[in-house]
Design an enzyme around this catalytic site. Structure first.
Site, PDB file in Angstrom:
ATOM      1  N   ASP A 162       2.936  -6.671  -0.118  1.00 36.48           N
ATOM      2  CA  ASP A 162       2.144  -6.773  -1.344  1.00 36.48           C
ATOM      3  C   ASP A 162       3.046  -6.689  -2.579  1.00 36.48           C
ATOM      4  OD1 ASP A 162      -0.185  -6.451  -3.193  1.00 36.48           O
ATOM      5  OD2 ASP A 162      -1.237  -6.298  -1.291  1.00 36.48           O
ATOM      6  N   HIS A 215      -1.912  -4.668  -7.756  1.00 35.79           N
ATOM      7  CA  HIS A 215      -2.616  -5.051  -6.527  1.00 35.79           C
ATOM      8  C   HIS A 215      -2.220  -4.167  -5.341  1.00 35.79           C
ATOM      9  CE1 HIS A 215      -3.338  -7.886  -3.063  1.00 35.79           C
ATOM     10  NE2 HIS A 215      -4.406  -8.202  -3.768  1.00 35.79           N
ATOM     11  N   SER A 529      -8.873  -9.186  -0.360  1.00 38.68           N
ATOM     12  CA  SER A 529      -7.698  -8.308  -0.477  1.00 38.68           C
ATOM     13  C   SER A 529      -8.074  -6.841  -0.352  1.00 38.68           C
ATOM     14  CB  SER A 529      -7.037  -8.474  -1.846  1.00 38.68           C
ATOM     15  OG  SER A 529      -6.280  -9.639  -1.890  1.00 38.68           O
TER      16      SER A 529
END
Ligand SMILES: *[C@@H]1O[C@H](CO)[C@@H](O)[C@H](O)[C@H]1NC(C)=O
Ligand SMILES: *[C@@H]1O[C@H](CO)[C@@H](O)[C@H](O)[C@H]1NC(C)=O
Ligand SMILES: *[C@@H]1O[C@H](CO)[C@@H](O)[C@H](O)[C@H]1NC(C)=O
Ligand SMILES: *[C@@H]1O[C@H](CO)[C@@H](O)[C@H](O)[C@H]1NC(C)=O
Ligand SMILES: *[C@@H]1O[C@H](CO)[C@@H](O)[C@H](O)[C@H]1NC(C)=O
Ligand SMILES: *[C@@H]1O[C@H](CO)[C@@H](O)[C@H](O)[C@H]1NC(C)=O
Ligand SMILES: *[C@@H]1O[C@H](CO)[C@@H](O)[C@H](O)[C@H]1NC(C)=O
Ligand SMILES: *[C@@H]1O[C@H](CO)[C@@H](O)[C@H](O)[C@H]1NC(C)=O
Ligand SMILES: *[C@@H]1O[C@H](CO)[C@@H](O)[C@H](O)[C@H]1NC(C)=O
Length: 893
Positions: A162, A215, A529
């Site tokens: 990520d 994220h 996600s």
């Protein structure tokens, strides 16, 4: 939840590298080697992934790379072998001059395929609304596992690929690789300056995978948040972070396939038990990232990947690596409660506090500590959309505008021009999402509220003055109107050849989790996600309970115990192509006392004819049917169990309107049925060998033949995808409580190998245009040449393994592939403005080979373009497996 992000754009303007294969000889035998992504897929010019023949580890990759380097070092400036892969992928990546022809690599010995390097953008929504987090764990069985069984993921290693993690966060350990720290492995592959779109990306990895995008920190909290605010699913798991996404550039956080493969190989070397990938795009199991993940699964690692956020585009939007063999692909379900910024409505009709989205322009908070007047926008034709110049004086007021007909930018610009100090958009459908305002001239805040709250504000305005207040930091939690439903952004399967995707779903819409401290420490995000790490966490709980479970045991236990969701309008189950087995329930998965295999039944082909001798089924019609053997294993070694079977029908789905044209959001049967809902219009399932008294002995297995009959009462021309859930309920001797285990199945109502893959001719495609997209009249006298080329525009509604466009003369003799005329592994077009078409170019040059290295001398004259799109499951060597279109004639000058 509606989302706007899209991993890939297929733009008319961008022409990729030409790749083809020799027409006559290659089509007869040789396998194409240079893969070309369709125009518009974002690729790194001059960069390639070279896939070598054989399994990873079977080839001396270093020798192959050295030999490639020496072949091109002199002739090509800047040719470097960048990364070498040998554990999960067999090959290496290359960076060269942007004009470097990949066909040269394909001609080296041992090369299987040469892939362009795809750039992908994080498929995520920023901060829609905040939620009350622990409620989720109640709905998914996580609370029950932690409280009653005590599993917390201890001893399991989870790797995340990520954007890094803010490990200084107090709820994420505030440590890095120190003794006892939750973070024990991982690294940075990119640094803060990396942008895959740069000609020469700057790679400056730091000592830690620190997150500057947000994220990865959000994803990490969902797996292992330490509380008190964010309670991760597997709080005691040992974590690793491989940072391959860098900081945002123009609001986008991007990476590329070559880095994803590097990250996966590094995690594998570090011995992860579970790999979590909240990323993806594209759409074939042959894509390099999917191949690497398939290989990781083969080596015994559980790989969990996001199915994608392209649900608004309909069927066949599952991405890779989610489509890799045995990869657990994950769909998203909307959270039960939303927490967002509070807006207090002060009105004669009564005061009310409502929740709003995150502001569309993140740097302009929606804060009004003192009451301001609310003004409903309405022009002389009573439009409340705010899409045209607003003549009302909105000075000092907040404008209330309905969603629709134009962009949030336009609404904000118009309201600002009329003097408004803020804009509240009320939704025109149920649900909440995060609007986006990118116009830099907009200096006033814009937020979205729900349809119901909008109706309340509108009616309050009819009975007099309304003011609103929105104090800084004021938060409100309200039940969500889309609670527990599939998030509308969640991508649909199946895979191109009807592989099941997603496998399962988890909460992913409106998820509150950790965020880098410098951005405030917490926020909500939505996406598959967010659903993916949720499943990765549940896998850790399951593996802790059953350390010897194989990857397929894990997938099976999760799917068997999942809870199919009801469609709120039809009352039937949501199709497995959208939700997989349904919502995860990890408590039921761990406490299961039976296993049903296979756990997913993809029906890629059926028998066609009369079906007789199946007890319970009667029809004299020719029907399509499939027979599958299902094994029920009673894992309770002491008690036998009675088995009863039931069948839950799911809504059938199609991307076709009744007239054959395409519709992005699938039509569902029977919700939009106008005719009979006879059972022949639904799939039927029979298991002749199971009766009311069937049982399975203690510790024993029982196999039964399952007959699945297509909905033969639905016209095959309607191109329906049917599906449902086999439901085996076991009651152990001496007990009254029963447990149920589901097996989703799905298939195509018709012969899938004959389905049309090209857009319906009534949509005017394929079509010849000039290079600016202007349609050429037919028959055309257009003289195609280098300065005056013709574009052949085509569109796929179903993925195709191979699409070729060749030029043929008036005698129908093929002269060669046109530019952009050889396209292996083509995903479906998404019918948005940017992703509408693929195209090839007639500019006077054609090639006799797939690699596009052998130009053919063309005589002036009259020609046509023949487009062959391979239908699913078809044989690339056989023209009869293709859907074919021949263009109007034109001249080549
Ligand atoms: C979500 O919560 C965080 C932390 O409490 C807060 O900073 C942020 O403003 C909230 N977002 C919304 C949309 O309310
Ligand atoms: C009213 O607004 C609508 C859309 O917002 C627009 O199409 C229409 O032209 C406007 N009418 C006037 C008179 O401005
Ligand atoms: C807004 O769009 C809808 C649907 O396309 C249409 O029916 C309506 O007339 C439009 N309204 C205006 C004011 O343009
Ligand atoms: C969250 O949602 C559930 C189910 O809708 C509801 O019972 C509960 O009260 C909600 N919690 C809050 C704080 O609104
Ligand atoms: C199609 O189904 C057959 C079994 O009927 C199976 O052997 C084959 O692998 C399947 N193909 C795909 C692409 O799933
Ligand atoms: C399976 O059967 C059980 C027992 O009849 C029922 O409670 C459950 O709702 C069924 N599940 C599905 C998905 O049909
Ligand atoms: C290409 O065709 C156009 C239109 O027919 C013509 O004007 C032009 O001269 C041609 N160019 C070449 C290089 O032949
Ligand atoms: C046609 O386009 C290809 C690919 O861009 C190029 O190599 C070729 O030279 C062009 N042919 C003509 C006649 O311009
Ligand atoms: C070429 O193929 C078309 C069908 O695509 C056919 O109608 C035509 O008769 C053929 N022409 C010749 C010369 O064979």
């Amino acid at each position: 939840m509606r989302v706007t992000s899209s991993a890939f754009l297929f733009l008319l303007a961008a022409l990729g590298q030409q790749t083809t294969q020799a027409l006559s000889s290659d089509v007869q035998g040789a396998i194409q080697r240079v893969v070309k992504y369709p125009a518009g897929v974002n690729i790194k010019p001059g960069s390639f992934i070279v896939e070598l023949e054989g399994e990873p580890g079977s080839t001396d990759v270093r020798a192959a790379a050295t030999s490639a380097t020496s072949s091109f070092a002199k002739s090509v400036p800047k040719f470097i072998v960048d990364k070498q892969y040998n554990t999960l992928f067999n090959g290496y990546s290359v960076r060269a001059d942007k004009n470097f022809d990949p066909a040269q690599l394909a001609s080296l010995p041992g090369v299987k395929r040469v892939w362009p390097v795809k750039i992908l953008t994080i498929p995520v929504q920023t901060s829609p609304v905040n939620i009350t987090y622990p409620y989720l764990h109640h709905a998914t069985g996580v609370d029950a596992v932690v409280q009653n069984l005590g599993f917390t993921g201890k001893g399991l290693k989870i790797g995340i690929i990520d954007s890094g993690v803010d490990f200084n966060h107090p709820e994420l350990g505030n440590c890095w690789k120190t003794s006892g720290c939750m973070w024990q492995f991982g690294s940075d592959f990119v640094g803060d300056l990396y942008n895959p779109n740069d000609a020469n990306p700057i790679i400056t990895p730091g000592p830690y995978p620190m997150d500057c995008a947000g994220h990865g920190t959000h994803v990490a909290g969902i797996i292992a948040g330490q509380g008190p605010t964010v309670i991760g699913v597997a709080q005691d798991a040992t974590m690793g972070m491989y940072r391959i996404f860098s900081c945002p550039v123009d609001g986008n956080v991007s990476s590329s396939d070559d880095l994803i493969i590097s990250g996966i190989e590094a995690a594998y070397r570090d011995g992860v038990d579970i790999m979590s990938l909240s990323l993806g795009g594209g759409g074939w199991p042959e894509d390099p990232t999917a191949v690497a993940c398939s290989n990781m699964v083969k080596k015994g690692v559980v790989v969990v990947a996001a199915n994608g956020n392209e649900g608004a585009a309909g069927l066949f939007t599952a991405g890779s690596p989610a489509l890799g063999q045995g990869v657990i692909s994950v769909g998203s379900i909307d959270n039960w409660n939303n927490t967002g910024g509070a807006i207090d409505i002060i009105a004669g009709a009564g005061d009310k506090s409502i929740s709003s989205s995150t502001p569309g322009n993140a740097d302009v908070p929606f804060v009004f500590p003192d009451p301001v007047s609310l003004a409903g926008v309405s022009n002389s034709t009573n439009s409340n959309l705010g899409c045209a110049t607003i003549s009302q004086d909105l000075k000092g007021k907040v404008a209330l505008v309905q969603r629709g007909n134009c962009t949030f930018n336009e609404k904000a610009v118009n309201a600002q021009a009329a003097g408004a100090v803020g804009v509240i958009i009320y939704n025109n459908v149920v649900g909440m999402f995060s609007p986006s305002v990118t116009d830099e001239t907009v200096e006033i805040p814009l937020v979205l509220i729900s349809k119901d709250d909008g109706a309340y504000a509108v009616s309050a305005l009819t009975s007099g003055g309304v003011r609103i207040k929105a104090p800084k930091g004021s938060i409100i939690t309200v039940p969500s109107s889309t609670a527990g439903q599939m998030s509308d952004f969640s991508s649909y399967g199946p895979g191109p050849e009807l592989d099941m995707a997603p496998y399962i779903s988890a909460p992913g819409g409106n998820i509150y989790s950790t965020y880098p401290l410098k951005f405030g420490g917490y926020t909500s995000m939505s996406g598959t996600s967010m659903a993916t790490p949720y499943i990765s966490g549940t896998v850790a709980l399951l593996k802790q309970a059953f350390p010897s479970y194989s990857v397929s045991d894990i997938a099976q236990a999760l799917v068997n115990a999942a809870k199919p969701r009801d469609d709120q309008t039809s009352g039937k189950k949501i199709h497995p192509y959208w939700s997989g087995g349904g919502l995860v329930n990890i408590y039921d998965a761990i406490t299961a006392r039976a296993q049903v295999s296979p756990s997913l039944i993809p029906i890629n082909n059926t028998n066609h004819g009369r079906l007789s001798g199946v007890a319970g089924f009667s029809s004299s019609a020719n029907v399509r049917w499939a027979r599958r053997t299902v094994t029920i294993r009673n894992t309770d070694k002491r008690k036998s169990a009675r088995i009863s079977f039931s069948h839950s029908v799911a809504d059938s789905l199609t991307n076709s309107n009744a007239d054959g044209t395409f519709t992005a959001v699938p039509r569902v049967w029977p919700a939009d049925a106008s005719g009979s809902q006879d059972k022949s219009t639904l799939p039927q399932v029979y298991i002749p060998s199971l009766s009311g008294s069937s049982s399975v002995g203690a510790g024993k297995s029982r196999s039964v033949d399952v007959y699945i009959i297509s909905p033969y009462g639905l016209k095959e021309s309607g191109r329906w995808f049917y599906g449902g859930f086999l439901n085996f309920t076991l009651t152990w001797s001496g007990e009254s409580k029963a447990s149920s285990y589901v097996v989703p199945y799905a298939g195509f109502n018709g012969d899938y190998s004959k389905i049309d893959v090209l857009a319906d001719p009534s949509e005017g495609l394929p079509v010849l245009t000039d290079i600016n997209g202007k349609t050429l009249d037919s028959p055309t006298t257009f003289g195609a040449n280098g300065t005056n080329p013709i574009a052949v525009n085509w569109r796929l509604e179903v993925p195709s393994r191979l699409v070729t466009l060749s030029l043929q003369n008036t005698k129908n003799v093929t002269k060669g592939y046109i530019v952009g005329g050889y396209n292996p592994y083509v995903p479906r077009n998404q019918q948005t403005a940017d992703t509408y078409l693929y195209h090839g170019i007639v500019n006077g040059t054609v090639y006799s080979d797939a690699q596009g290295t052998k130009p053919v001398q063309l005589a002036r004259g009259i020609y046509t373009v023949r487009l062959d799109a391979l239908r699913p499951l078809g044989d690339a060597k056989s023209k009869s497996s293709c859907q074919t279109w021949v263009s109007p004639a034109f001249s080549v000058a």
